[in-house]
Design an enzyme around this catalytic site. Structure first.
Site, PDB file in Angstrom:
ATOM      1  CG  HIS A 151      -7.986   3.176   0.310  1.00 53.24           C
ATOM      2  ND1 HIS A 151      -8.668   2.934   1.487  1.00 53.24           N
ATOM      3  CD2 HIS A 151      -7.223   2.075   0.083  1.00 53.24           C
ATOM      4  CE1 HIS A 151      -8.332   1.737   1.944  1.00 53.24           C
ATOM      5  NE2 HIS A 151      -7.455   1.196   1.107  1.00 53.24           N
ATOM      6  CE1 TYR A 192      -0.550  -7.056   0.737  1.00 54.12           C
ATOM      7  CE2 TYR A 192      -2.302  -7.619   2.275  1.00 54.12           C
ATOM      8  CZ  TYR A 192      -1.542  -6.672   1.620  1.00 54.12           C
ATOM      9  OH  TYR A 192      -1.772  -5.341   1.837  1.00 54.12           O
ATOM     10  NE  ARG A 223      -8.413  -0.255   5.637  1.00 55.82           N
ATOM     11  CZ  ARG A 223      -7.950  -1.051   4.677  1.00 55.82           C
ATOM     12  NH1 ARG A 223      -6.690  -1.455   4.698  1.00 55.82           N
ATOM     13  NH2 ARG A 223      -8.718  -1.439   3.687  1.00 55.82           N
ATOM     14  CG  HIS A 252     -12.005  -1.644  -0.086  1.00 54.48           C
ATOM     15  ND1 HIS A 252     -11.366  -1.053  -1.147  1.00 54.48           N
ATOM     16  CD2 HIS A 252     -11.042  -1.902   0.847  1.00 54.48           C
ATOM     17  CE1 HIS A 252     -10.064  -0.953  -0.879  1.00 54.48           C
ATOM     18  NE2 HIS A 252      -9.844  -1.444   0.321  1.00 54.48           N
ATOM     19  CG  ASP A 275      -7.028  -0.845  -2.771  1.00 51.18           C
ATOM     20  OD1 ASP A 275      -6.428  -0.630  -1.715  1.00 51.18           O
ATOM     21  OD2 ASP A 275      -7.364  -1.998  -3.134  1.00 51.18           O
TER      22      ASP A 275
END
Length: 287
Positions: A27, A45, A121, A176, A241
């Site tokens: 990831h 963001y 996803r 997550h 991540d």
């Protein structure tokens, strides 16, 4: 208005243990260059650029060899940056998880399959992606290709979706650590218990736990990670991540060497590490 976020750390520490050959970061994201890959106006963001060269440096430091590039929400359903990153990293060492909606037909998905895509996803947390209402319709399409479905959702959404996820015709990967905070119930949280039931029934989990933690060295997530490993030892994978766009302050950006050390604490047995970093990703992503 989009929120700003810091870029990746300038320096990554070397972990205290060596990952086995073929170890996979399952990831991560690439951001930019923005002149070539402009940001989506619907993003939530705005991160600094995080290049393939920067990522390669980090990966070499922590000693991993393979990569799964996950389409970030800042690009919506335009997967060019993600698919191009797979080509640059090497199709023998990289795969893609893309973001699509029900406007993508099988031919469009097959074209991405050739370029290394193997999953889709759904990100209900960051938004700017695929509505959860399209889960079942898209899952039927993914089943034709042998792809998986990766889900990042709020705990309450996961709890409500449990019966839907249990009947989907494709592998389901929970992202997550199910979005559950260690300080808000951890293993005992109803959504986490729902995920454990799904794992026992055949779902997969990403042991990407720093978002669930109060901070380094992430020991507060150990019980959650070990519960997932116990429920599905052959269906847990791990990811950095990188470049950690969920953080708001530079001092909160994780050190990926410390993250790998946390995995070492969660899975101290070399056989567990081999499964999580090598064998399980090889089956899920087709390495």
């Amino acid at each position: 208005m989009t929120r700003p976020c810091p870029g990746p750390r300038d320096v990554t520490s070397k972990p205290g243990w060596r990952a086995p050959p073929g170890a996979t970061d399952c990831h991560m994201h690439i951001f930019g260059p923005y002149g070539t890959y402009p940001l989506s106006p619907g993003r939530g963001y705005t991160p600094p650029e995080a290049s393939i060269a920067m990522y390669r440096d980090m990966l070499a430091t922590i000693g991993l060899e393979r990569t799964v590039v996950v389409q970030p929400s800042i690009y919506g359903t335009d997967n060019a940056v993600t698919l191009d990153a797979v080509a640059a990293l090497g199709p023998d060492r990289a795969r893609a998880v893309v973001v699509v909606d029900d406007g993508f037909d099988l031919d469009a998905l097959r074209a991405m399959d050739v370029r290394g895509a193997c999953g889709v996803r759904f990100n209900a947390v960051s938004g700017n992606g695929t509505p959860l209402e399209q889960l079942e319709a898209l899952a039927a399409r993914l089943a034709v290709l042998g792809w998986h479905l990766q889900l990042y959702a709020h705990p309450a959404e996961l709890l409500a979706l449990e019966p839907v996820l249990a009947r989907l015709p494709v592998p389901v990967v929970i992202d997550h650590m199910a979005g559950v905070q260690a300080a808000e119930g951890g293993v005992a949280h109803p959504a986490f218990q729902a995920v454990l039931r799904l794992l026992r029934g055949g779902a997969w989990a990403k042991l990407c736990g720093y978002r669930s933690s109060a901070g380094a060295p992430y020991a507060d997530v150990t019980a959650m990670a070990r519960a997932m490993l116990e429920a599905a030892p052959d269906r847990c994978v791990w990811g950095t991540d990188w470049p950690h766009p969920s953080r708001a302050r530079p001092e909160d950006v994780p050190d990926d060497g410390v993250l790998l050390d946390a995995l070492g604490a969660w899975a101290p047995d070399p056989a567990q590490r081999q499964a999580v970093l090598v064998d399980n990703p090889a089956r899920l992503y087709g390495f």
